[in-house]
Design a protein around this motif. Structure first.
Motif, PDB file in Angstrom:
ATOM      1  N   THR A 271      87.560 -82.037  76.662  1.00 38.12           N
ATOM      2  CA  THR A 271      86.253 -82.215  77.289  1.00 38.12           C
ATOM      3  C   THR A 271      85.937 -83.678  77.564  1.00 38.12           C
ATOM      4  OG1 THR A 271      85.403 -80.218  76.235  1.00 38.12           O
ATOM      5  CG2 THR A 271      83.764 -81.830  76.979  1.00 38.12           C
ATOM      6  N   HIS A 272      86.202 -84.535  76.601  1.00 36.00           N
ATOM      7  CA  HIS A 272      85.779 -85.933  76.703  1.00 36.00           C
ATOM      8  C   HIS A 272      86.826 -86.869  77.294  1.00 36.00           C
ATOM      9  CE1 HIS A 272      82.205 -84.729  74.688  1.00 36.00           C
ATOM     10  NE2 HIS A 272      82.847 -84.375  73.598  1.00 36.00           N
ATOM     11  N   LEU A 273      88.064 -86.370  77.493  1.00 36.55           N
ATOM     12  CA  LEU A 273      89.079 -87.247  78.064  1.00 36.55           C
ATOM     13  C   LEU A 273      90.024 -86.527  79.017  1.00 36.55           C
ATOM     14  CD1 LEU A 273      90.523 -90.029  78.202  1.00 36.55           C
ATOM     15  CD2 LEU A 273      91.893 -89.273  76.246  1.00 36.55           C
ATOM     16  N   MET A 274      90.827 -85.642  78.515  1.00 37.37           N
ATOM     17  CA  MET A 274      91.968 -85.132  79.278  1.00 37.37           C
ATOM     18  C   MET A 274      91.600 -84.341  80.528  1.00 37.37           C
ATOM     19  SD  MET A 274      94.628 -86.336  78.178  1.00 37.37           S
ATOM     20  CE  MET A 274      95.127 -87.318  76.795  1.00 37.37           C
ATOM     21  N   ASP A 275      90.546 -83.554  80.490  1.00 39.95           N
ATOM     22  CA  ASP A 275      90.203 -82.732  81.660  1.00 39.95           C
ATOM     23  C   ASP A 275      89.714 -83.560  82.843  1.00 39.95           C
ATOM     24  OD1 ASP A 275      91.003 -80.488  80.319  1.00 39.95           O
ATOM     25  OD2 ASP A 275      88.976 -79.722  79.939  1.00 39.95           O
ATOM     26  N   ASP A 276      89.349 -84.825  82.607  1.00 34.72           N
ATOM     27  CA  ASP A 276      88.906 -85.703  83.691  1.00 34.72           C
ATOM     28  C   ASP A 276      90.061 -86.476  84.331  1.00 34.72           C
ATOM     29  OD1 ASP A 276      86.229 -85.027  83.535  1.00 34.72           O
ATOM     30  OD2 ASP A 276      85.735 -86.650  82.148  1.00 34.72           O
ATOM     31  N   LEU A 277      91.266 -86.325  83.808  1.00 38.28           N
ATOM     32  CA  LEU A 277      92.408 -87.091  84.301  1.00 38.28           C
ATOM     33  C   LEU A 277      93.344 -86.221  85.119  1.00 38.28           C
ATOM     34  CD1 LEU A 277      93.306 -89.013  81.007  1.00 38.28           C
ATOM     35  CD2 LEU A 277      91.818 -89.781  82.872  1.00 38.28           C
ATOM     36  N   ASP A 278      93.891 -86.790  86.201  1.00 33.65           N
ATOM     37  CA  ASP A 278      94.926 -86.064  86.928  1.00 33.65           C
ATOM     38  C   ASP A 278      96.285 -86.418  86.310  1.00 33.65           C
ATOM     39  OD1 ASP A 278      95.872 -88.512  88.090  1.00 33.65           O
ATOM     40  OD2 ASP A 278      94.584 -88.255  89.839  1.00 33.65           O
ATOM     41  N   ASP A 279      97.334 -85.779  86.783  1.00 34.13           N
ATOM     42  CA  ASP A 279      98.664 -85.982  86.199  1.00 34.13           C
ATOM     43  C   ASP A 279      99.129 -87.433  86.283  1.00 34.13           C
ATOM     44  OD1 ASP A 279      98.714 -83.296  85.580  1.00 34.13           O
ATOM     45  OD2 ASP A 279     100.064 -82.734  87.227  1.00 34.13           O
ATOM     46  N   ALA A 280      98.826 -88.103  87.376  1.00 33.06           N
ATOM     47  CA  ALA A 280      99.234 -89.505  87.538  1.00 33.06           C
ATOM     48  C   ALA A 280      98.512 -90.398  86.540  1.00 33.06           C
ATOM     49  CB  ALA A 280      98.965 -89.978  88.971  1.00 33.06           C
ATOM     50  N   GLU A 281      97.234 -90.123  86.285  1.00 27.24           N
ATOM     51  CA  GLU A 281      96.474 -90.916  85.314  1.00 27.24           C
ATOM     52  C   GLU A 281      96.987 -90.683  83.896  1.00 27.24           C
ATOM     53  OE1 GLU A 281      92.139 -91.282  87.503  1.00 27.24           O
ATOM     54  OE2 GLU A 281      92.703 -89.363  86.600  1.00 27.24           O
ATOM     55  N   VAL A 282      97.331 -89.437  83.570  1.00 30.46           N
ATOM     56  CA  VAL A 282      97.906 -89.139  82.249  1.00 30.46           C
ATOM     57  C   VAL A 282      99.225 -89.885  82.088  1.00 30.46           C
ATOM     58  CG1 VAL A 282      98.913 -87.323  80.802  1.00 30.46           C
ATOM     59  CG2 VAL A 282      96.741 -86.920  81.983  1.00 30.46           C
ATOM     60  N   ALA A 283     100.061 -89.848  83.113  1.00 27.12           N
ATOM     61  CA  ALA A 283     101.347 -90.554  83.055  1.00 27.12           C
ATOM     62  C   ALA A 283     101.133 -92.055  82.898  1.00 27.12           C
ATOM     63  CB  ALA A 283     102.164 -90.254  84.307  1.00 27.12           C
ATOM     64  N   CYS A 284     100.158 -92.602  83.598  1.00 33.09           N
ATOM     65  CA  CYS A 284      99.851 -94.034  83.507  1.00 33.09           C
ATOM     66  C   CYS A 284      99.372 -94.402  82.100  1.00 33.09           C
ATOM     67  CB  CYS A 284      98.802 -94.400  84.555  1.00 33.09           C
ATOM     68  SG  CYS A 284      98.466 -96.165  84.660  1.00 33.09           S
ATOM     69  N   LEU A 285      98.441 -93.629  81.551  1.00 32.28           N
ATOM     70  CA  LEU A 285      97.969 -93.890  80.186  1.00 32.28           C
ATOM     71  C   LEU A 285      99.114 -93.805  79.177  1.00 32.28           C
ATOM     72  CD1 LEU A 285      94.521 -92.092  79.825  1.00 32.28           C
ATOM     73  CD2 LEU A 285      94.986 -94.545  79.782  1.00 32.28           C
ATOM     74  N   THR A 286      99.942 -92.806  79.329  1.00 29.87           N
ATOM     75  CA  THR A 286     101.084 -92.642  78.424  1.00 29.87           C
ATOM     76  C   THR A 286     101.990 -93.862  78.499  1.00 29.87           C
ATOM     77  OG1 THR A 286     100.987 -90.247  78.652  1.00 29.87           O
ATOM     78  CG2 THR A 286     103.063 -91.177  77.834  1.00 29.87           C
TER      79      THR A 286
END
Length: 164
Positions: A122-137
């Motif tokens: 709710t507070h982080l992951m659902d607001d990110l697209d796949d590219a943003e998740v990959a970038c954060l990782t």
């Protein structure tokens, strides 16, 4: 004198600091309301649940949590009083000790996990697209590795005196 940050980097730094503090506070508040666990409690339970035999040497646990030995002793003692972990002598080395997950600790983790996952989504992951998740990782994996390898390593921190 150290050169100051340009406007873009200063803006990024301040956005990171403020949002990460708000995120951590929100996640911990949600966790406490749903389960009565602190973020540190939850992290200890997760690490022990994933460890072989659901046990870790105290020094390794301190390093993984980035806790000083005294802070870990306090944390484990608190959880031990609540029946979530036990502290036992290390079988390979009588001088060391291990934190061991108890059945009550595993149950607490299993009950807290769905609520915590919902909060993280709710507070982080659902607001990110796949590219943003990959970038954060990529960013935080690289940063974590670098911080483990410099003067202020996790091992050095785990043996440093605690201020808390």
């Amino acid at each position: 004198m150290t050169e100051s940050l340009d406007n873009a980097r200063l803006t990024a730094w301040r956005a990171y600091i403020e949002a990460s503090q708000r995120l951590f506070t929100r996640l911990e508040d949600d966790l406490r309301v749903a389960s009565g666990l602190s973020f540190a409690d939850y992290h200890v339970l997760v690490l022990l649940s994933e460890a072989p035999g659901q046990r870790l040497r105290m020094g390794e646990l301190a390093g993984r949590l980035v806790f000083s030995p005294s802070r870990l002793t306090y944390q484990v003692s608190s959880m031990q009083r609540r029946g979530m972990v036990a502290r036992q002598p290390c079988p390979e080395d009588g001088r060391g000790s291990e934190a061991v997950l108890t059945a009550a600790g595993l149950l607490a983790l299993r009950e807290a996990a769905p609520h915590h996952l919902h909060s993280v989504r709710t507070h982080l992951m659902d607001d990110l697209d796949d590219a943003e998740v990959a970038c954060l990782t990529m960013i935080f994996t690289r940063l974590g590795r670098r911080l483990q390898g410099v003067g202020g390593t996790d091992a050095a921190l785990a043996t440093a005196p605690s201020d808390s």
